[in-house]
Write a protein that holds these residues in place. Structure first.
Motif, PDB file in Angstrom:
ATOM      1  N   LEU A 188       0.831  -1.209   0.000  1.00 20.75           N
ATOM      2  CA  LEU A 188       0.000   0.000   0.000  1.00 20.75           C
ATOM      3  C   LEU A 188       0.866   1.260   0.000  1.00 20.75           C
ATOM      4  O   LEU A 188       0.539   2.251  -0.656  1.00 20.75           O
ATOM      5  N   ILE A 189       1.975   1.214   0.724  1.00 19.18           N
ATOM      6  CA  ILE A 189       2.877   2.377   0.742  1.00 19.18           C
ATOM      7  C   ILE A 189       3.469   2.601  -0.653  1.00 19.18           C
ATOM      8  O   ILE A 189       3.543   3.743  -1.121  1.00 19.18           O
ATOM      9  N   VAL A 190       3.839   1.513  -1.324  1.00 16.97           N
ATOM     10  CA  VAL A 190       4.357   1.632  -2.703  1.00 16.97           C
ATOM     11  C   VAL A 190       3.270   2.220  -3.615  1.00 16.97           C
ATOM     12  O   VAL A 190       3.541   3.093  -4.444  1.00 16.97           O
ATOM     13  N   LEU A 191       2.022   1.760  -3.436  1.00 17.55           N
ATOM     14  CA  LEU A 191       0.900   2.284  -4.228  1.00 17.55           C
ATOM     15  C   LEU A 191       0.728   3.784  -3.988  1.00 17.55           C
ATOM     16  O   LEU A 191       0.576   4.575  -4.925  1.00 17.55           O
ATOM     17  N   VAL A 192       0.753   4.186  -2.711  1.00 18.11           N
ATOM     18  CA  VAL A 192       0.597   5.601  -2.352  1.00 18.11           C
ATOM     19  C   VAL A 192       1.750   6.421  -2.939  1.00 18.11           C
ATOM     20  O   VAL A 192       1.539   7.511  -3.483  1.00 18.11           O
ATOM     21  N   LEU A 193       2.964   5.888  -2.869  1.00 15.67           N
ATOM     22  CA  LEU A 193       4.120   6.598  -3.433  1.00 15.67           C
ATOM     23  C   LEU A 193       3.965   6.778  -4.945  1.00 15.67           C
ATOM     24  O   LEU A 193       4.287   7.842  -5.484  1.00 15.67           O
ATOM     25  N   ALA A 194       3.446   5.737  -5.613  1.00 14.89           N
ATOM     26  CA  ALA A 194       3.253   5.833  -7.068  1.00 14.89           C
ATOM     27  C   ALA A 194       2.185   6.875  -7.399  1.00 14.89           C
ATOM     28  O   ALA A 194       2.360   7.690  -8.310  1.00 14.89           O
ATOM     29  N   ILE A 195       1.080   6.880  -6.641  1.00 13.01           N
ATOM     30  CA  ILE A 195       0.011   7.870  -6.872  1.00 13.01           C
ATOM     31  C   ILE A 195       0.566   9.288  -6.693  1.00 13.01           C
ATOM     32  O   ILE A 195       0.354  10.176  -7.517  1.00 13.01           O
ATOM     33  N   LEU A 196       1.294   9.487  -5.586  1.00 15.82           N
ATOM     34  CA  LEU A 196       1.804  10.823  -5.277  1.00 15.82           C
ATOM     35  C   LEU A 196       2.868  11.262  -6.287  1.00 15.82           C
ATOM     36  O   LEU A 196       2.934  12.438  -6.650  1.00 15.82           O
ATOM     37  N   THR A 197       3.692  10.320  -6.751  1.00 16.49           N
ATOM     38  CA  THR A 197       4.703  10.665  -7.760  1.00 16.49           C
ATOM     39  C   THR A 197       4.021  11.096  -9.057  1.00 16.49           C
ATOM     40  O   THR A 197       4.418  12.085  -9.680  1.00 16.49           O
ATOM     41  N   LEU A 198       2.961  10.373  -9.424  1.00 11.87           N
ATOM     42  CA  LEU A 198       2.237  10.736 -10.647  1.00 11.87           C
ATOM     43  C   LEU A 198       1.506  12.069 -10.478  1.00 11.87           C
ATOM     44  O   LEU A 198       1.309  12.802 -11.439  1.00 11.87           O
TER      45      LEU A 198
END
Lengths: 61, 275
Positions: free
Chosen positions: B227-237
């Motif tokens: 989930l943290i990786v998912l959140v990081l990907a969303i925020l990076t995008l």
């Protein structure tokens, strides 16, 4: 020599990476392209935030 | 209700209140402060007022602008807070949060003045928004995630995952702007990850650490990490979107990049004082 469990974990990580990235792109696209967030995106975002808060609450116990 | 009360202690409730108070402040400024005053609080790189270096981060151009930044802030801060509680570093969380709320706007807006005021003086616009601070919280999230892995496993694994994650996020940014997965960039990222993985596999003490954990704990860590990786990907995008001009406004990706570096540096410095 690499542990079989480590190799398996690496394979699982690579398999999970693609749907995770796809989900992130979908959520970001929904956030960027529509003035109002759709219920599905809002629910996903709310679930992500609630999970973190619940995990923090459990951790803070 | 009793379950919620039992889960949320007094200290925890106060923390959540303070986290949400940032959302309240940003919303109140956007909704209640008159537009002409908001305009004075925003930064004009061609003719900057000293106080706008700080205040510009707390004003927004539109409700959509505010909404995007609030979602980004809440996503990042909630996960950072969880990881800080896991690390038993509540003090680190608050020191870094307060530091980021003050330092990031000053540095990011100073860079805006230098960038636009010096190199693009013909651009006579205003810059405002909390996105630089959100980017700083993304940097804080990566540092706290890495610190949590170090706490749960080993420093070698934490370094490998931290570097690997940054490389993958850089690959994501490259893919966004190149509009395709470039083999040479992907190859370099895979090469970097392999080097990190090799150093982890070389160290044998990871085996004993992983074996001492229960299966439930390990599954929880994997789900949480995912989930943290998912959140990081969303925020990076969100920080580096495909379209850089939205509603006649430029999405300042330079400010986001600087904010991210500030967040990483400030949180790492405060962590060294708290461990």
């Amino acid at each position: 020599m690499a542990e079989p469990r480590m190799i398996l974990a690496g394979i699982v990580f690579l398999i999970l990476l693609q749907p995770l990235t796809a989900a992130a792109i979908d959520i970001q696209a929904a956030l960027a392209s529509t003035p109002t967030i759709t219920p599905v995106t809002a629910t996903l975002l709310a679930l992500l935030i609630v999970f973190a808060l619940l995990a923090a609450a459990v951790e803070g116990e | 209700m009793r379950l919620i009360k039992s889960l949320i202690g007094k200290q925890h409730a106060l923390d959540l209140l303070l986290i949400v108070s940032i959302v309240a402040v940003l919303t109140v400024v956007h909704v209640l402060v008159p537009p002409f005053l908001q305009d004075q609080l925003a930064l004009r790189p061609a003719d900057p007022q000293w106080y706008t270096l700080l205040t510009a981060a707390y004003t927004h151009a539109s409700f959509d602008h505010l909404k995007g930044n609030l979602i980004g802030y809440l996503l990042a801060v909630c996960y950072v807070y969880w990881l800080c509680l896991y690390l038993e570093c509540r003090q680190w969380f608050w020191q870094t949060t307060l530091g980021l709320l003050v330092i990031t706007p000053l540095v990011v807006n100073s860079a805006n003045v230098l960038l636009y005021g010096t190199y693009l003086p013909e651009i006579n616009g205003v810059t405002c928004g909390f996105s630089g601070v959100v980017a700083a919280f993304v940097g804080f999230l990566i540092i706290s995630f890495t610190a949590a892995i170090r706490e749960a496993h080993t420093a070698q694994l934490a370094q490998a995952i931290g570097v690997g994650l940054i490389l993958l996020l850089l690959l994501l940014i490259d893919t966004v702007y190149a509009k395709t997965l470039r083999p040479i960039v992907a190859g370099l990222v895979v090469f970097g990850i392999c080097i990190q993985a090799a150093s982890v596999l070389y160290h044998r003490d990871r085996d004993t650490l992983v074996q001492t954990r229960s299966r439930e704990q390990l599954i929880f860590q994997i789900v949480g990490g995912g989930l943290i990786v998912l959140v990081l990907a969303i925020l990076t995008l969100q920080m580096f979107p495909v379209e850089l001009v939205v509603n006649n406004s430029f999405v300042n990706i330079f400010a986001h990049g600087i904010g991210f570096i500030i967040g990483t540096a400030v949180s790492a410095v405060f962590l060294s004082y708290n461990v």
